[in-house]
Design a protein around this motif. Structure first.
Motif, mmCIF file in Angstrom:
data_model
loop_
_atom_site.group_PDB
_atom_site.id
_atom_site.type_symbol
_atom_site.label_atom_id
_atom_site.label_comp_id
_atom_site.label_asym_id
_atom_site.label_seq_id
_atom_site.Cartn_x
_atom_site.Cartn_y
_atom_site.Cartn_z
ATOM 1 N N ALA A 98 0.847 -1.438 -0.398
ATOM 2 C CA ALA A 98 0.027 0.241 -0.124
ATOM 3 C C ALA A 98 0.988 1.608 0.151
ATOM 4 O O ALA A 98 2.604 1.434 0.246
ATOM 5 N N ASP A 99 0.598 2.271 -0.387
ATOM 6 C CA ASP A 99 1.256 3.851 -0.330
ATOM 7 C C ASP A 99 1.219 4.514 1.012
ATOM 8 O O ASP A 99 1.679 4.869 1.300
ATOM 9 N N LEU A 100 0.055 3.764 2.196
ATOM 10 C CA LEU A 100 0.423 4.409 3.421
ATOM 11 C C LEU A 100 -0.686 3.576 4.431
ATOM 12 O O LEU A 100 -2.031 3.517 3.524
ATOM 13 N N GLY A 101 -1.073 4.104 4.936
ATOM 14 C CA GLY A 101 -2.181 3.915 5.898
ATOM 15 C C GLY A 101 -2.240 4.791 7.115
ATOM 16 O O GLY A 101 -1.272 5.717 7.464
ATOM 17 N N ILE A 102 -3.588 4.493 7.583
ATOM 18 C CA ILE A 102 -4.473 5.783 8.326
ATOM 19 C C ILE A 102 -5.610 4.919 9.424
ATOM 20 O O ILE A 102 -5.564 3.939 9.218
ATOM 21 N N SER A 103 -4.976 5.998 10.631
ATOM 22 C CA SER A 103 -5.236 5.171 11.218
ATOM 23 C C SER A 103 -6.421 6.459 12.726
ATOM 24 O O SER A 103 -5.260 7.855 12.567
ATOM 25 N N VAL A 104 -7.421 6.175 12.954
ATOM 26 C CA VAL A 104 -7.688 7.804 13.894
ATOM 27 C C VAL A 104 -8.243 6.976 14.987
ATOM 28 O O VAL A 104 -8.252 5.471 15.364
ATOM 29 N N ASP A 105 -8.360 8.364 15.845
ATOM 30 C CA ASP A 105 -9.663 7.410 17.473
ATOM 31 C C ASP A 105 -10.342 7.880 17.050
ATOM 32 O O ASP A 105 -11.536 7.506 15.801
ATOM 33 N N PRO A 106 -11.429 6.377 18.265
ATOM 34 C CA PRO A 106 -12.457 6.798 17.914
ATOM 35 C C PRO A 106 -14.268 7.745 17.895
ATOM 36 O O PRO A 106 -15.121 7.091 17.331
ATOM 37 N N ASP A 107 -13.465 9.102 17.949
ATOM 38 C CA ASP A 107 -14.079 10.131 17.574
ATOM 39 C C ASP A 107 -14.188 10.512 16.617
ATOM 40 O O ASP A 107 -14.363 11.947 16.164
ATOM 41 N N ARG A 137 -8.669 12.900 16.151
ATOM 42 C CA ARG A 137 -7.514 12.633 15.833
ATOM 43 C C ARG A 137 -6.868 11.502 14.550
ATOM 44 O O ARG A 137 -7.656 10.542 14.371
ATOM 45 N N VAL A 138 -5.856 11.940 13.775
ATOM 46 C CA VAL A 138 -5.423 10.824 12.454
ATOM 47 C C VAL A 138 -4.045 10.444 12.965
ATOM 48 O O VAL A 138 -3.262 12.581 12.864
ATOM 49 N N VAL A 139 -3.273 9.289 12.663
ATOM 50 C CA VAL A 139 -1.961 9.410 12.160
ATOM 51 C C VAL A 139 -2.034 8.506 10.963
ATOM 52 O O VAL A 139 -2.746 7.870 10.393
ATOM 53 N N PHE A 140 -0.228 9.278 10.199
ATOM 54 C CA PHE A 140 -0.469 7.707 9.042
ATOM 55 C C PHE A 140 0.881 6.905 9.104
ATOM 56 O O PHE A 140 1.905 7.462 10.491
ATOM 57 N N ILE A 141 0.924 6.566 8.531
ATOM 58 C CA ILE A 141 1.836 4.461 8.761
ATOM 59 C C ILE A 141 2.579 4.989 7.017
ATOM 60 O O ILE A 141 1.711 5.089 5.699
ATOM 61 N N CYS A 142 4.119 4.774 7.093
ATOM 62 C CA CYS A 142 5.115 5.169 5.464
ATOM 63 C C CYS A 142 4.726 3.589 5.032
ATOM 64 O O CYS A 142 4.082 2.493 5.427
ATOM 65 N N GLU A 143 5.158 3.976 3.536
ATOM 66 C CA GLU A 143 4.967 2.379 2.346
ATOM 67 C C GLU A 143 5.346 1.639 3.427
ATOM 68 O O GLU A 143 5.321 0.887 3.150
ATOM 69 N N ASN A 144 6.261 1.796 3.721
ATOM 70 C CA ASN A 144 7.642 1.243 4.536
ATOM 71 C C ASN A 144 7.471 0.096 5.813
ATOM 72 O O ASN A 144 8.046 -0.287 6.755
ATOM 73 N N GLY A 145 6.410 1.152 6.082
ATOM 74 C CA GLY A 145 5.817 0.279 7.637
ATOM 75 C C GLY A 145 6.232 1.143 9.106
ATOM 76 O O GLY A 145 6.041 1.161 9.888
ATOM 77 N N ASP A 146 6.710 1.967 8.707
ATOM 78 C CA ASP A 146 7.703 2.773 9.392
ATOM 79 C C ASP A 146 6.095 3.750 10.141
ATOM 80 O O ASP A 146 5.737 4.080 9.399
ATOM 81 N N PHE A 147 5.926 3.891 11.248
ATOM 82 C CA PHE A 147 5.428 5.013 11.909
ATOM 83 C C PHE A 147 5.814 6.893 11.546
ATOM 84 O O PHE A 147 7.128 6.809 11.816
#
Length: 462
Positions: free
Chosen positions: A244-253, A256-266
């Protein structure tokens, strides 16, 4: 059992005695205090109505009924928008010209928690002054319920997440066509809450191939819901696994958003704001605002761009107050919370995602691992220590202040101690839990770890 009153509302663990946890009695009492506070604030109005939304927690569906009944019993109308995000409730308050709104959520806290986030008529969190009045009214029970002739009405409005997304996509700074042409492949961790609904909808509008993880909003969180590196090991593994090009994670509401690099690094929750601020400043120069606990990488970026940088105590209302004061073009917190005032004064993961994807698409699909190298490379530790006594915390801060009196310090939110070479320690009482938070930062991982271990050792010795 825990019940915490903060600048955004109340939250607590489920069960236990009234006043010591998030119970139905506490829900009714604090909601009644909130409605009464808003009635006094806008006292010239004859009829009031409020927006109600909830996250995907199992208890949110249940407690939603208490809120509806309480609203109606207080003689005010309520528009229930159902499964929602915190920023979506803020948007709904603005769109419907409501007198306020309530989001039923405990944000990043675990599934045995729940809470109420409360808004004013501008779709923003209440001011500190309004919260003091609210808590006073609630604790003294200075509120009245209505007679049967004056009970409030209940209305339903669906698809508000859709309306929220449409509002984001209408902003000129979001270049939808460029993102669509990039044909991105993105993994989404929705923590089995409303992010599992909202983020995939937004991404599909942007032409993204979405791979879902934990996107069923049934509230059974499969990992700790705070979007930080140690809780996101599975998505960090999944992204490079499926190329994948990247990952996206958010909190329950979904504020807040954070991203994951293409190589799996945070990519780093601190760098969410830094990279998005970089894109916004490319379009419009102006002040930027973050908190004392946020990375100095944003300050470095502001120096590079030639714009003023301001820091505030931790908390969304403090950031927003300063943003309005200095007319900031962007602000937020280092936890992945983005505030873009052209949309709304409030943290919003969805606008953060849209801005971030526009940035990387315009940079010819730059890999996130390469994008991060554009910014100052800092290392941060984030620790916490639980304390049962407020007096002990006050005593601790007093002793630390004396111990480091030779250093430059900031006392606007706990104690921030500055050292040479862009190193610092920030010690403060949490706004949302009965703990103290300890953040350290350095250009060296070893130094950041050393500072953290040193201050924790000193605290535990006291």
């Amino acid at each position: 059992m825990t019940l915490v009153k903060s600048s955004s509302g109340i939250r607590g663990t489920l069960g236990g005695k009234v006043g010591y946890g998030f119970s139905p009695i506490d829900i009714i009492q604090f909601l009644a205090g909130y409605v009464s506070c808003m009635k006094r604030k806008y006292k010239n109005k004859k009829k009031f109505f409020f927006i109600l939304g909830r996250d995907g927690r199992v208890s949110s569906l249940l407690f939603q009924q208490f809120l509806i009944i309480t609203f109606q019993s207080l003689g005010v109308d309520v528009i229930n928008i159902g499964l929602s995000t915190t920023p979506t409730v803020g948007i709904a308050v603005m769109n419907e010209k409501a007198d306020g709104g309530v989001m039923l959520t405990a944000s990043h806290n675990p599934k045995n928690w729940n809470g109420l986030k409360m808004f004013n008529s501008y779709g923003e969190f209440l001011s500190e002054e309004d919260f003091k009045k609210l808590y006073y009214i609630a604790e003294k029970k200075y509120f009245n319920f209505s007679s049967y002739k004056k009970l409030g009405n209940l209305f339903y409005k669906e698809n508000y997440i859709q309306k929220h997304i449409e509002k984001i996509l209408s902003l000129p700074i979001i270049e939808k066509n460029i993102i669509q042409r990039a044909k991105l492949k993105i993994v989404v961790d929705g923590i089995n809450s409303t992010g599992g609904i909202a983020v995939p909808i937004l991404l599909k509008y942007l032409g993204v191939h979405v791979i879902k993880m934990y996107c069923d909003p049934h509230g059974d969180f499969v990992h700790n819901p705070e979007p930080i590196e140690k809780n996101l090991k599975k998505i960090c593994k999944k992204v490079p696994e499926i190329k994948a090009d990247l990952g996206i994670s958010v909190d329950p509401d979904v504020d807040r958003v954070v991203f994951i690099c293409e190589n799996g690094d945070f990519f780093g929750e601190e760098y969410t704001l830094v990279s998005i601020a970089d894109y916004i400043l490319e379009n419009k120069l102006g002040p930027v605002v973050s908190t004392l606990s946020s990375s100095h990488a944003l300050k470095d970026l502001s120096v590079k761009k030639g714009v003023p940088y301001y820091s505030t105590p931790v908390g969304e209302i403090h950031v927003i107050k300063k943003m309005k004061e200095v007319h900031a073009v962007v602000g937020g917190e280092g936890n992945g919370g983005i505030i873009y005032p052209n949309l709304r004064y409030g943290r919003d993961a969805l606008i953060g995602i849209a801005l971030f994807l526009t940035q990387i698409a315009k940079l010819d699909n730059i890999p996130l691992s390469k994008l991060k190298k554009r910014y100052s490379n800092y290392f941060m530790t984030k620790k916490k220590i639980r304390f049962s006594s407020h007096e002990r915390i006050k005593m601790l801060l007093t002793i630390i202040r004396k111990k480091y009196k030779g250093n430059k310090m900031d006392f606007s939110d706990g104690i921030k101690i500055y050292f040479k070479y862009n190193e610092w320690i920030h010690i403060r009482k949490s706004n949302t839990e009965n703990i103290i938070r300890i953040h350290t930062e350095s250009t060296s991982r070893k130094r950041a770890d050393f500072l953290s271990k040193k201050i924790i050792y000193e605290i535990k010795k006291l």
